[in-house]
Design a protein around this motif. Structure first.
Motif, short mmCIF file in Angstrom:
data_model
loop_
_atom_site.label_atom_id
_atom_site.label_comp_id
_atom_site.label_asym_id
_atom_site.label_seq_id
_atom_site.Cartn_x
_atom_site.Cartn_y
_atom_site.Cartn_z
N GLY A 7 -28.47 -45.54 8.69
CA GLY A 7 -28.47 -44.66 7.52
C GLY A 7 -28.96 -43.27 7.85
N VAL A 10 -26.20 -41.48 10.08
CA VAL A 10 -25.05 -41.07 9.28
C VAL A 10 -25.46 -39.94 8.34
CG1 VAL A 10 -23.28 -41.82 7.64
CG2 VAL A 10 -23.97 -43.34 9.50
N SER A 11 -26.65 -40.00 7.78
CA SER A 11 -27.15 -38.92 6.93
C SER A 11 -27.23 -37.61 7.70
CB SER A 11 -28.52 -39.27 6.35
OG SER A 11 -28.43 -40.28 5.40
N SER A 14 -23.83 -36.22 8.05
CA SER A 14 -23.42 -35.66 6.75
C SER A 14 -24.11 -34.32 6.48
CB SER A 14 -23.76 -36.63 5.61
OG SER A 14 -22.97 -37.77 5.69
N GLU A 62 -17.77 -36.14 4.15
CA GLU A 62 -19.01 -36.90 4.27
C GLU A 62 -18.81 -38.34 3.81
OE1 GLU A 62 -21.32 -34.11 2.02
OE2 GLU A 62 -21.08 -32.65 3.61
N TRP A 66 -19.28 -41.89 5.97
CA TRP A 66 -19.96 -43.10 5.51
C TRP A 66 -19.03 -44.31 5.56
CZ3 TRP A 66 -24.89 -44.17 5.12
CH2 TRP A 66 -25.80 -43.12 4.99
N TYR A 70 -19.56 -47.74 7.63
CA TYR A 70 -19.51 -49.08 7.02
C TYR A 70 -18.59 -49.99 7.83
CZ TYR A 70 -21.45 -47.10 2.64
OH TYR A 70 -22.21 -46.50 1.68
N ALA A 86 -17.72 -46.48 -0.20
CA ALA A 86 -18.48 -45.30 0.19
C ALA A 86 -18.55 -44.29 -0.95
CB ALA A 86 -17.87 -44.66 1.44
N TYR A 90 -21.96 -43.03 -2.55
CA TYR A 90 -22.29 -41.62 -2.32
C TYR A 90 -22.46 -40.87 -3.64
CZ TYR A 90 -21.79 -36.92 -0.26
OH TYR A 90 -21.98 -35.62 0.13
N ILE A 107 -27.81 -50.13 2.86
CA ILE A 107 -26.93 -49.02 3.23
C ILE A 107 -26.43 -48.28 1.98
CG2 ILE A 107 -24.68 -50.21 3.34
CD1 ILE A 107 -26.02 -47.92 6.09
N THR A 111 -26.95 -44.34 1.30
CA THR A 111 -25.80 -43.47 1.05
C THR A 111 -26.01 -42.67 -0.22
OG1 THR A 111 -24.38 -45.14 2.09
CG2 THR A 111 -23.28 -43.42 0.80
N ASN A 114 -28.42 -39.84 0.24
CA ASN A 114 -27.77 -38.74 0.95
C ASN A 114 -26.84 -37.96 0.01
OD1 ASN A 114 -25.12 -38.25 3.10
ND2 ASN A 114 -27.11 -37.35 3.58
#
Length: 148
Positions: A7, A10-11, A14, A62, A66, A70, A86, A90, A107, A111, A114
């Motif tokens: 996480g 990926v953040s 992003s 973004e 995500w 996943y 996602a 998100y 997760i 997400t 973020n």
């Protein structure tokens, strides 16, 4: 712990994408916003729309990042729709019709955290572009944009 690591990574990706989009949006807004125009209202609308489009494209990229994450970690079944899952996370929509596997339950909230951060960032960018463009139009004494 792996969920937090994934996480976080990926953040960070992003956030990097959003920083790049912000630089592009601000650069465009600066160059367009400083032009003299005979139609200041249309000019303002154009600057704001272009800025919003750049930021929306960033958000979509973004979400794709995500969704890819996943898929890589197997957070949910592919047939459930990784992109849909996602987007729902998100945007903090939270329909709940697609859920992660037990090992990746955190997760979704990561997400969402973020997404909320980056939506707030976009709102701040939009506000600043609006403020700076209005300041320029006022300084250029554009009709309808002076304090007097």
């Amino acid at each position: 712990m792996l969920q937090f690591l994934v996480g976080t990574l990926v953040s960070l990706v992003s956030i990097g994408l959003h920083a790049l989009a912000t630089v592009v949006a601000i650069g465009f807004a600066r160059s367009a916003g400083l032009r003299h125009t005979a139609r200041p209202r249309s000019h303002l609308i154009g600057v704001m729309m272009a800025t919003a489009v750049v930021l929306m494209v960033a958000h979509m990229l973004e979400v794709l990042v995500w969704a890819a994450a996943y898929g890589i970690v197997g957070a949910t079944a592919v047939e459930n729709g990784l992109l849909y899952f996602a987007f729902v996370n998100y945007t903090t929509l939270g329909y709940g019709d697609v859920t992660p596997v037990r090992e990746w339950r955190l997760i979704g909230p990561l997400t969402a955290m973020n997404g909320v951060l980056l939506f707030g960032w976009s709102a701040a960018v939009l506000f600043e572009v609006l403020r700076k463009t209005l300041d320029h139009l006022e300084a250029a004494e554009a009709p309808g944009f002076t304090k007097s």
